[in-house]
Design an enzyme around this catalytic site. Structure first.
Site, PDB file in Angstrom:
ATOM      1  N   ILE A   6       0.858  -1.183   0.000  1.00  0.00           N
ATOM      2  CA  ILE A   6       0.000   0.000   0.000  1.00  0.00           C
ATOM      3  C   ILE A   6       0.897   1.236   0.000  1.00  0.00           C
ATOM      4  O   ILE A   6       1.699   1.427   0.912  1.00  0.00           O
ATOM      5  CB  ILE A   6      -0.936   0.047   1.241  1.00  0.00           C
ATOM      6  CG1 ILE A   6      -1.577  -1.326   1.515  1.00  0.00           C
ATOM      7  CG2 ILE A   6      -1.981   1.148   1.083  1.00  0.00           C
ATOM      8  CD1 ILE A   6      -2.411  -1.892   0.404  1.00  0.00           C
ATOM      9  N   GLY A   7       0.729   2.073  -1.013  1.00  0.00           N
ATOM     10  CA  GLY A   7       1.618   3.223  -1.224  1.00  0.00           C
ATOM     11  C   GLY A   7       2.620   2.852  -2.309  1.00  0.00           C
ATOM     12  O   GLY A   7       3.435   1.941  -2.123  1.00  0.00           O
ATOM     13  N   ALA A   8       2.500   3.532  -3.452  1.00  0.00           N
ATOM     14  CA  ALA A   8       3.388   3.203  -4.581  1.00  0.00           C
ATOM     15  C   ALA A   8       4.442   4.295  -4.777  1.00  0.00           C
ATOM     16  O   ALA A   8       4.852   4.585  -5.894  1.00  0.00           O
ATOM     17  CB  ALA A   8       2.559   3.015  -5.853  1.00  0.00           C
ATOM     18  N   GLY A   9       4.840   4.910  -3.669  1.00  0.00           N
ATOM     19  CA  GLY A   9       5.881   5.938  -3.735  1.00  0.00           C
ATOM     20  C   GLY A   9       7.258   5.296  -3.712  1.00  0.00           C
ATOM     21  O   GLY A   9       7.430   4.152  -4.151  1.00  0.00           O
ATOM     22  N   GLY A  12       7.332   2.079  -1.337  1.00  0.00           N
ATOM     23  CA  GLY A  12       6.411   1.049  -1.822  1.00  0.00           C
ATOM     24  C   GLY A  12       6.869   0.445  -3.150  1.00  0.00           C
ATOM     25  O   GLY A  12       6.914  -0.781  -3.308  1.00  0.00           O
ATOM     26  N   ARG A  81       9.699  12.083   5.623  1.00  0.00           N
ATOM     27  CA  ARG A  81      10.240  13.261   6.309  1.00  0.00           C
ATOM     28  C   ARG A  81      10.860  14.234   5.322  1.00  0.00           C
ATOM     29  O   ARG A  81      11.462  13.824   4.336  1.00  0.00           O
ATOM     30  CB  ARG A  81      11.362  12.829   7.265  1.00  0.00           C
ATOM     31  CG  ARG A  81      10.872  12.290   8.547  1.00  0.00           C
ATOM     32  CD  ARG A  81      11.962  12.289   9.580  1.00  0.00           C
ATOM     33  NE  ARG A  81      12.999  11.309   9.348  1.00  0.00           N
ATOM     34  CZ  ARG A  81      14.134  11.279  10.021  1.00  0.00           C
ATOM     35  NH1 ARG A  81      14.401  12.218  10.928  1.00  0.00           N
ATOM     36  NH2 ARG A  81      15.023  10.343   9.801  1.00  0.00           N
ATOM     37  N   HIS A 174      12.170   3.370  16.829  1.00  0.00           N
ATOM     38  CA  HIS A 174      12.756   3.810  15.552  1.00  0.00           C
ATOM     39  C   HIS A 174      12.896   5.333  15.565  1.00  0.00           C
ATOM     40  O   HIS A 174      12.177   6.069  14.901  1.00  0.00           O
ATOM     41  CB  HIS A 174      11.856   3.367  14.396  1.00  0.00           C
ATOM     42  CG  HIS A 174      12.420   3.702  13.040  1.00  0.00           C
ATOM     43  ND1 HIS A 174      13.728   3.472  12.693  1.00  0.00           N
ATOM     44  CD2 HIS A 174      11.843   4.244  11.937  1.00  0.00           C
ATOM     45  CE1 HIS A 174      13.919   3.863  11.440  1.00  0.00           C
ATOM     46  NE2 HIS A 174      12.801   4.339  10.967  1.00  0.00           N
TER      47      HIS A 174
END
Ligand code: APR
Length: 297
Positions: A6-9, A12, A81, A174
Site C-alpha cells: 500500500i503506497g506506490a511511492g 512502496g 520526512r 525507531h
C-alpha cells in the site's frame, strides 16, 4: 505467495521491485490513491521481471479489492520526512492514512500479516493493530532491520569489513533513542569506535534526508523484503522488528517469524543502564499513541 504493497511511492515501489526480482512472491499488488501511478509502476516492475524471465504477476491501482487473499500486506502509504522534520512530526497526518489502509486490509485481506513501514513507525504499528483488529502476531513493523543495516554500514565503512562477516542488531524505538548495545554486536570495537558508530547510526536516516530532501527508500524496502522472506520460509533466523508488546506499546525487539507472523520475541540482553534507556524511550511511544487515541477520529 501474494504480497500487496500500500503506497506506490519511493518505499512502496522499491519494495515491490525487490520482491519481484528476488522472487519472494509470485503475485504482487501495488495500491495508491494515485491510481495511474500505481498502475504504471506495477507495469514497469512487471516488465523488469520479464527481463529476467521471472514467473510473477503484478497489478496496480487504487481499488483495495485487488489485495484480496494476500498473504502479506506492507503499508508504506503516508508522507516521508522533509529536512528538519522529525518522524513524530508526521504523527497525525500519517495515522489517518494508516488507519484507512488497515481498515481496508481487514476488509479485503482478513487473513494476511501486516508489515508497517510508515513513520513514526512504532506508533503506526499500534494504529494498524487497533484499526485492523488483527491479533498481535499478525502486526509487524519494519525499522529494526533498517537500523541494523545502518549500524552494519557504519561498522563496515569504519573498519573496512565485509558486512557478511559480522552481526549487528539494533532494537528499541525507531528514532534517535534506538538501543545500540555491544551485546548485540558480534565484533569488538574500542569505546571510541563504538561511540562514533552509535552516533552515526542514530543519525543515519537524517543524513540521507539532508542530502536527498526526502527519506531513504532502498534500504527500508530491503528490510521489508527480508521480513517477508522470513515469514515465507519460517527459518530460525533472528531479525529485528517492531512488535506489539501491549496494546499501548510497540517497539523493536529481536524476533523470529514464520507463516503465522510473529513466532517468538527474544528477551533483550541489556545492561541495567540500557534497560532504563529502553524503558524511557518507549514512554514516548505510548504517549504518542494516547494522543492519537484522543485526536484520531
Ligand atoms: N492511500 C494510499 N496511498 C497513499 C495514501 C492513502 N491514503 N496517502 C498517501 N499515499 C501514497 C502517496 O500517493 C505516495 O505515492 O503514499 C505514497 C508515499 O510515497 P512517498 O511520498 O514517495 O514516500 P516514501 O518515501 O515512500 O515514504 C513512505 O515510509 O519510510 C516511511 O517515513 C516514510 O512514512 C513514510 C513512508
Amino acid at each position: 505467495m501474494k504480497i500487496s504493497v500500500i503506497g506506490a511511492g519511493n518505499v512502496g515501489a522499491n519494495t515491490a521491485y525487490t520482491l519481484a526480482l528476488k522472487g519472494v512472491a509470485n503475485e504482487i499488488i501495488l495500491i495508491d490513491i494515485f491510481k495511474d501511478v500505481a498502475t504504471a509502476k506495477a507495469m514497469d516492475i512487471y516488465q523488469a521481471a520479464c527481463v529476467f524471465n521471472a514467473d510473477i504477476r503484478l497489478k496496480g491501482g487504487d481499488d483495495y479489492e485487488l489485495i484480496k487473499d494476500s498473504d502479506i500486506v506492507i503499508i508504506t502509504a503516508g508522507s516521508p520526512r522533509k529536512e528538519g522534520e522529525s518522524r513524530e512530526d508526521l504523527l497525525l497526518k500519517n495515522a489517518k492514512v494508516v488507519k484507512n489502509a488497515s481498515q481496508n486490509v481487514a476488509k479485503f485481506a482478513p487473513n494476511s500479516i501486516i508489515i508497517v513501514i510508515t513513520n513514526p513507525l512504532d506508533v503506526m504499528v499500534l494504529v494498524a493493530l487497533k484499526f485492523s483488529g488483527f491479533s498481535k502476531n499478525r502486526i509487524l513493523g519494519m525499522a529494526g532491520e533498517l537500523d541494523s543495516a545502518r549500524l552494519k554500514y557504519e561498522i563496515s565503512t569504519l573498519k573496512g569489513l565485509n558486512a557478511s562477516t559480522f552481526d549487528a542488531k539494533v532494537i528499541g524505538t525507531h528514532n534517535d533513542e534506538m538501543i545500540i548495545s555491544s551485546s548485540n554486536l558480534s565484533i569488538n570495537l574500542t569505546q571510541s569506535e563504538f561511540e562514533t558508530i552509535k552516533n552515526e547510526t542514530k543519525n543515519g536516516g537524517a543524513k540521507i534526508v539532508k542530502l536527498l530532501k526526502t527519506s531513504a527508500f532502498y534500504a527500508p524496502a530491503a528490510g521489508a523484503v527480508k521480513m517477508c522472506e522470513a515469514i515465507k520460509n519460517g527459518s530460525d533466523e533472528i531479525l529485528s522488528g517492531s512488535v506489539v508488546l501491549d496494546e499501548n506499546l510497540a517497539s523493536g525487539r529481536l524476533i523470529r517469524l514464520n507463516r503465522a507472523g510473529l513466532a517468538e520475541i527474544l528477551k533483550p540482553k541489556l545492561s541495567q543502564n540500557e534497560q532504563d534507556e529502553l524503558k524511557n524511550s518507549e514512554l514516548k511511544i505510548s504517549e504518542n499513541f494516547k494522543f492519537l487515541r484522543e485526536n484520531l477520529q
